[in-house]
Design a protein around this motif. Structure first.
Motif, short mmCIF file in Angstrom:
data_model
loop_
_atom_site.label_atom_id
_atom_site.label_comp_id
_atom_site.label_asym_id
_atom_site.label_seq_id
_atom_site.Cartn_x
_atom_site.Cartn_y
_atom_site.Cartn_z
N ARG A 161 0.80 -1.23 0.00
CA ARG A 161 0.00 0.00 0.00
C ARG A 161 0.83 1.28 0.00
NH1 ARG A 161 -3.39 0.21 4.85
NH2 ARG A 161 -4.19 2.05 3.82
N HIS A 199 2.96 2.89 10.71
CA HIS A 199 1.67 3.54 10.41
C HIS A 199 1.77 5.01 10.76
CE1 HIS A 199 -0.67 -0.04 9.52
NE2 HIS A 199 -0.14 -0.64 10.57
N ALA A 200 1.28 5.88 9.87
CA ALA A 200 1.19 7.31 10.18
C ALA A 200 0.17 7.48 11.29
CB ALA A 200 0.79 8.09 8.93
N LYS A 201 0.50 8.26 12.30
CA LYS A 201 -0.40 8.41 13.45
C LYS A 201 -1.73 9.05 13.06
CE LYS A 201 3.15 8.57 16.99
NZ LYS A 201 3.03 7.22 17.41
N GLU A 202 -1.68 10.02 12.17
CA GLU A 202 -2.91 10.75 11.85
C GLU A 202 -3.83 10.00 10.89
OE1 GLU A 202 0.58 11.79 9.54
OE2 GLU A 202 0.21 12.20 11.62
N THR A 203 -3.29 9.16 10.00
CA THR A 203 -4.14 8.48 9.02
C THR A 203 -4.08 6.96 9.11
OG1 THR A 203 -2.40 8.39 7.35
CG2 THR A 203 -3.81 10.35 7.36
N ALA A 204 -3.15 6.40 9.86
CA ALA A 204 -2.93 4.96 9.98
C ALA A 204 -2.49 4.34 8.66
CB ALA A 204 -4.16 4.26 10.54
N ALA A 205 -2.14 5.15 7.67
CA ALA A 205 -1.62 4.63 6.40
C ALA A 205 -0.14 4.31 6.59
CB ALA A 205 -1.80 5.67 5.30
N ARG A 220 3.84 4.34 6.01
CA ARG A 220 4.77 5.33 5.50
C ARG A 220 6.19 4.87 5.77
NH1 ARG A 220 6.69 9.28 9.36
NH2 ARG A 220 5.94 8.73 11.42
#
Length: 193
Positions: A66, A118-124, A126
């Motif tokens: 992803r 995981h990005a803290k703000e979006t959980a996507a 990175r």
């Protein structure tokens, strides 16, 4: 004819009344034990560090499929050829270490090794670190996460005269999260070929 020293016992000859008495006794014990059942469990575990760690461990590691890696591949795509997961920074959440190279139809494309979280703000997912840059012309033959560290077997070239198909140097490397960055070391027993 000899007589036994032990007289015949009456209960050694079973009769239907014995079976009925045994069944009645067992049924009585089962019925009595159902009356004396303990109450429903009502204890709850306090939300402490152990509970938070267990909840964080349930989080899935970042999926390298992803993400777009910082790798220029021209007309071909970047492919993830190996991956390993584990908690590298001790926060209870797993990171993914991905070995990526361009899907070249010829030769041995160099690998890049990237750490994903995981990005803290979006959980996507990175990329948070590059452990091996493809510009270093290294191929990764094995990678694992053990005891909070990334361990890898790296194949490279002793000079520019060595054909790019045939790495002639083998090294072991280990990266550990220390003071906000990954620090590389050579594991004990590592050797070059």
């Amino acid at each position: 004819m000899q007589q036994s020293a032990v007289p015949e016992l009456a209960h050694t000859h079973t009769r239907p009344i014995h079976w009925l008495a045994t069944a009645t006794a067992v049924a009585g014990v089962v019925a009595f034990s159902s009356v004396l059942q303990p109450g429903a469990a009502t204890a709850a575990q306090a939300a402490g560090p152990e509970t938070k760690h267990a909840a964080a461990a349930a989080v899935t590691p970042p999926d390298p499929a992803r993400i777009d890696f910082p790798l220029e591949c021209g007309p071909v795509k970047a492919v993830v050829v190996k991956k390993a997961t584990g908690d590298l920074d001790g926060d209870g959440s797993p990171e993914t270490v991905a070995v990526v190279h361009c899907d070249s139809p010829m030769g041995t494309p160099p690998d890049g090794v990237y750490v994903l979280t995981h990005a803290k703000e979006t959980a996507a997912p990175r990329v948070v670190a590059t452990l091996v840059d493809p510009k270093d012309s290294i191929t990764v033959s094995d990678i694992a996460v053990r005891d909070g560290a990334v361990e890898a077997e790296l194949l490279g070239y002793s000079s520019t005269d060595v054909p790019r198909c045939c790495p002639d140097v083998k090294k072991s490397a280990k990266w550990q999260w220390q003071n906000g960055s990954f620090v590389r070391s050579t594991p004990a027993g590592a050797h070059s070929v």
